[in-house]
Write a protein that holds these residues in place. Structure first.
Motif, PDB file in Angstrom:
ATOM      1  N   ARG A 180       0.856  -1.189   0.000  1.00 33.59           N
ATOM      2  CA  ARG A 180       0.000   0.000   0.000  1.00 33.59           C
ATOM      3  C   ARG A 180       0.890   1.237   0.000  1.00 33.59           C
ATOM      4  O   ARG A 180       1.781   1.373   0.845  1.00 33.59           O
ATOM      5  CB  ARG A 180      -0.897   0.045   1.245  1.00 33.59           C
ATOM      6  N   ALA A 198       0.030  -1.943 -11.176  1.00 30.04           N
ATOM      7  CA  ALA A 198      -1.425  -1.992 -11.326  1.00 30.04           C
ATOM      8  C   ALA A 198      -2.110  -2.077  -9.967  1.00 30.04           C
ATOM      9  O   ALA A 198      -3.045  -1.321  -9.670  1.00 30.04           O
ATOM     10  CB  ALA A 198      -1.823  -3.166 -12.207  1.00 30.04           C
ATOM     11  N   ALA A 199      -1.657  -2.987  -9.122  1.00 30.20           N
ATOM     12  CA  ALA A 199      -2.286  -3.156  -7.808  1.00 30.20           C
ATOM     13  C   ALA A 199      -2.041  -1.955  -6.907  1.00 30.20           C
ATOM     14  O   ALA A 199      -2.897  -1.612  -6.081  1.00 30.20           O
ATOM     15  CB  ALA A 199      -1.754  -4.423  -7.149  1.00 30.20           C
ATOM     16  N   THR A 201      -1.568   1.281  -7.885  1.00 30.57           N
ATOM     17  CA  THR A 201      -2.051   2.566  -8.407  1.00 30.57           C
ATOM     18  C   THR A 201      -3.386   2.504  -9.114  1.00 30.57           C
ATOM     19  O   THR A 201      -4.015   3.538  -9.323  1.00 30.57           O
ATOM     20  CB  THR A 201      -1.032   3.141  -9.406  1.00 30.57           C
ATOM     21  N   GLY A 202      -3.815   1.321  -9.540  1.00 31.16           N
ATOM     22  CA  GLY A 202      -5.018   1.220 -10.358  1.00 31.16           C
ATOM     23  C   GLY A 202      -4.779   1.528 -11.817  1.00 31.16           C
ATOM     24  O   GLY A 202      -5.732   1.541 -12.610  1.00 31.16           O
ATOM     25  N   LEU A 203      -3.529   1.761 -12.219  1.00 31.51           N
ATOM     26  CA  LEU A 203      -3.227   2.028 -13.623  1.00 31.51           C
ATOM     27  C   LEU A 203      -3.465   0.772 -14.467  1.00 31.51           C
ATOM     28  O   LEU A 203      -3.295  -0.359 -13.989  1.00 31.51           O
ATOM     29  CB  LEU A 203      -1.773   2.474 -13.776  1.00 31.51           C
ATOM     30  N   PRO A 204      -3.830   0.943 -15.746  1.00 27.70           N
ATOM     31  CA  PRO A 204      -4.069  -0.216 -16.613  1.00 27.70           C
ATOM     32  C   PRO A 204      -2.771  -0.823 -17.139  1.00 27.70           C
ATOM     33  O   PRO A 204      -2.468  -0.787 -18.338  1.00 27.70           O
ATOM     34  CB  PRO A 204      -4.910   0.382 -17.751  1.00 27.70           C
ATOM     35  N   ARG A 310      -3.513  11.970  -6.606  1.00 22.16           N
ATOM     36  CA  ARG A 310      -2.582  11.360  -5.642  1.00 22.16           C
ATOM     37  C   ARG A 310      -1.388  12.295  -5.466  1.00 22.16           C
ATOM     38  O   ARG A 310      -0.326  12.083  -6.059  1.00 22.16           O
ATOM     39  CB  ARG A 310      -2.110   9.985  -6.138  1.00 22.16           C
ATOM     40  N   HIS A 356      -8.110   8.347 -18.797  1.00 24.64           N
ATOM     41  CA  HIS A 356      -9.385   8.717 -18.172  1.00 24.64           C
ATOM     42  C   HIS A 356     -10.181   9.581 -19.145  1.00 24.64           C
ATOM     43  O   HIS A 356      -9.854  10.724 -19.376  1.00 24.64           O
ATOM     44  CB  HIS A 356      -9.140   9.477 -16.861  1.00 24.64           C
TER      45      HIS A 356
END
Length: 356
Positions: A180, A198-199, A201-204, A310, A356
């Motif tokens: 985290r 990815a995990a 930041t949520g980035l693809p 962020r 986005h």
């Protein structure tokens, strides 16, 4: 009075270590978090610095970044060699692009014609001219081209040199894994964690599997060719990268899957294509077969710069198959952004908000 770090870097591959080294050289206190430095995509990578041969249709902005970073490599290599006190296999022999059959040559020519249209330095060669440069190439070749500015380094040695340079500059490497970003107390966090981004930041960022082989010349002598050879053999794309140590890297598959198993089919295809192009490789020892995961993005380009919403979190990930060649420009751009707060215009096409 003890104070915490100014910058926390998550990921100790070439990109993360280069950013840490550059930031520390600018006077910042830096820590790098990684349970196994250099164990990600760079462990499997061939290390080609190929802004020309890797220029593909529909990736014009990425090609511009590749060209820019390749131009920075000589200075980066000199500075790193001085800082680390060791080399890392930086070779400037150039790259040959070849086609075994008529169809193979047509496919190769289609791409290099596009590259020439961008003004990139690549020139067609007849089969005799190719074999004048590399007599070990099969006489069955139909033709090809030379990209003299496409070079190579050894990524494993590069990571080792960057680690020494970073630690000498005052960087602290911490072996724990980060799950985290909120657990990090530094005011600036750089996520250079490859597929792990990815995990966090949520980035693809998705894993793209690549299987790679390593061969060794008999008696550990130098390989029978000097150039990097990229080509097509009966429709199978392959590259061959010679090392000073006698090693030849043969790769690589591109698979949209997330396992790291080595498959017999992939080994068979790569070896057949390699031996079709350079028959002498049939006498080399097969010393390693590995698979790694490239961090890919929807447009195959990296994610560089601040993460929306962020504050203080920066991305330096998603380099896909270009992580080694893009190491200098990524380190320069992210370090300058951290130190000055001013984003370089080069970052604009590669920021996270494009998704986005």
């Amino acid at each position: 009075m003890l104070t915490g770090p100014d910058v926390a870097v998550v990921g100790a591959g070439p990109v993360g270590l280069a950013i840490a080294w550059r930031c520390a050289a600018r006077g910042l206190r830096v820590v790098v978090h990684d349970p196994a430095p250099g164990s990600g995509a760079s462990r499997v990578a061939a290390g080609m610095l190929a802004p020309v041969a890797e220029a593909y249709f529909g990736e014009r902005e990425l090609t511009g970044l590749l060209v820019d970073s390749a131009a920075r490599w000589p200075g980066f290599a000199a500075a790193l060699t001085a800082a680390a006190g060791t080399g890392f296999g930086h070779r400037t022999d150039g790259t040959l692009v070849v086609g075994l059959t008529g169809d193979d040559l047509a496919e190769a020519r289609r791409l290099w014609t596009y590259q020439q249209g961008l003004g990139l330095p690549i020139s067609a060669l007849r089969p005799s001219q190719l074999r004048d440069r590399e007599p070990a190439l099969t006489p069955r070749l139909r033709g090809g081209a030379v990209a003299p500015g496409d070079h190579q380094v050894d990524p494993r040695r590069l990571v080792a040199a960057l680690r020494v340079a970073a630690e000498r500059a005052g960087v602290t490497l911490l072996p724990g894994a980060v799950t985290r970003l909120a657990d990090l107390t530094a005011p600036v966090v750089v996520v250079a964690a490859g597929c792990g981004a990815a995990a966090l930041t949520g980035l693809p960022v998705r894993p793209v599997k690549g299987q790679v082989l390593r061969l060794r010349a008999p008696d550990h002598r130098p390989p029978c060719f000097r150039h990097v050879i990229r080509g097509y053999a009966d429709g199978e794309p392959v590259y061959l990268v010679p090392r000073d140590s006698g090693e030849v890297v043969v790769g690589a598959t591109v698979e949209e899957r997330a396992d790291t198993e080595v498959t017999t089919g992939a080994v068979l295809r790569l070896l057949r294509a390699a031996v079709d192009l350079v028959p002498e490789l049939a006498e080399y020892e097969l010393v390693e077969a590995t698979a790694g995961l490239r961090p890919g993005t929807p447009d195959n380009a990296p994610v560089l710069g601040p993460l929306p919403g962020r504050p203080g979190v920066f991305a330096a990930t998603g380099h896909h198959r270009h992580g080694i060649v893009l190491t200098p420009v990524t380190a320069d751009l992210i370090t300058e952004l951290i130190v000055t707060g001013r984003p370089d215009p080069l970052l604009t096409p590669f920021t996270a908000d494009r998704f986005h």
